[in-house]
Design an enzyme around this catalytic site. Structure first.
Site, PDB file in Angstrom:
ATOM      1  N   CYS A 107       0.835  -1.200   0.000  1.00 42.96           N
ATOM      2  CA  CYS A 107       0.000   0.000   0.000  1.00 42.96           C
ATOM      3  C   CYS A 107       0.875   1.258   0.000  1.00 42.96           C
ATOM      4  CB  CYS A 107      -0.912   0.006   1.220  1.00 42.96           C
ATOM      5  SG  CYS A 107      -2.271  -1.184   1.125  1.00 42.96           S
ATOM      6  N   CYS A 188      -3.412   0.205  -3.379  1.00 41.99           N
ATOM      7  CA  CYS A 188      -4.181   0.489  -2.163  1.00 41.99           C
ATOM      8  C   CYS A 188      -3.557   1.682  -1.432  1.00 41.99           C
ATOM      9  CB  CYS A 188      -4.217  -0.734  -1.243  1.00 41.99           C
ATOM     10  SG  CYS A 188      -2.614  -1.418  -0.791  1.00 41.99           S
TER      11      CYS A 188
END
Length: 292
Positions: A107, A188
């Site tokens: 992420c 993400c």
């Protein structure tokens, strides 16, 4: 004797007809060397290149993927296009490869780009905090190569391959669109996109891979923010700013998908890389107003 002569003449005529037919059906080496397409042919030694890059990636670039089967990856790539028409490739042809070579992306690390390829990769080589598509296994093994099939042996066209605008379902286009889709789906947290603000047609283009594929495969449940880095060529024109029309279009698309977006012009860490090639430019001075 007359019958013998007549028989020989018939055989000669049949042989001549057969030669003509074969020449029409199979024009031979000279015919195969004529470029059918406008793009470059399959990269020479493609197998060795793909295998070498794959082993380097899983052993040194990303050792966490050391369990990946590089030979299987090459075989699945080869099967996807060999002996097939270059304009009839389907997503199903590449799906086994995509499944085998896919991997997660941490992420807040995803960095997308459009018309900034050289600059964005100079940045990721200097700053390992971000990952572009070309820094993934699928992007790493295929970057800068080309390939397509042929109905003739050895089933690979080394002379020419279709450009993206010659036919939609060509091997390169399908591969990169599928890899780009997977890269976007894996993103993400906060993601970045580096765009070129010196292009007259606009920094954000709906017909680009980012504008047509990646932006619509970002998952709003996983991606909270898109940060746009709008870079201008140091000695080029500044065709668009963060308030420009194409950036507003991009913001509208993202906000309609419930993804927040910010825009920053000439992100300084990236601009310093530009300055490395032009250190005396006014933009590169620590104190721009200073005089010598």
């Amino acid at each position: 004797p007359k019958l013998i002569v007549a028989g020989v003449m018939v055989l000669l005529i049949l042989a001549l007809v057969l030669i003509v037919v074969v020449a029409v059906i199979n024009p031979g080496r000279k015919g195969t060397e004529l470029s059918q397409w406008k793009g470059k042919g399959t990269t020479a030694n493609l197998q060795e290149i793909i295998l070498g890059r794959c082993y380097n990636y899983i052993m040194t670039v990303n050792p966490a993927l050391s369990g990946k089967d590089c030979y299987k990856i090459w075989e699945l790539l080869r099967r996807a296009f060999i002996y097939k028409s270059p304009c009839s490739i389907r997503e199903e042809d590449y799906q086994p490869l995509m499944d085998l070579a896919s991997h997660s992306i941490p992420c807040n690390k995803s960095l997308f780009w459009s018309k900034t390829k050289n600059l964005v990769h100079r940045y990721t080589k200097a700053n390992h905090d971000f990952i572009t598509l070309e820094d993934t296994l699928l992007g790493y093994i295929a970057d800068g190569t080309s390939w397509c099939g042929s109905s003739r042996d050895p089933g690979i066209d080394y002379i020419s391959c279709p450009k993206w605008n010659e036919c939609e379902s060509n091997p390169s286009s399908i591969y990169w669109k599928m890899a780009s889709k997977m890269f976007a789906e894996a993103a993400c947290g906060t993601v970045q996109v580096m765009l070129n603000g010196s292009i007259e047609s606009g920094a954000f283009r709906n017909d680009s891979i980012f504008g047509n594929v990646e932006i619509f495969n970002l998952n709003p449940d996983r991606v909270s923010m898109v940060q746009v880095w709008l870079m201008h060529d140091i000695e080029g024109t500044q065709s668009e700013s963060c308030t420009g029309p194409s950036i507003q279009t991009l913001k509208s698309i993202l906000e309609n998908r419930n993804i927040n977006v910010t825009c920053k012009e000439n992100h300084r860490p990236v601009q310093l890389l530009q300055c490395a090639s032009n250190p005396d430019h006014a933009t590169c001075r620590l104190c721009p107003s200073a005089t010598q």
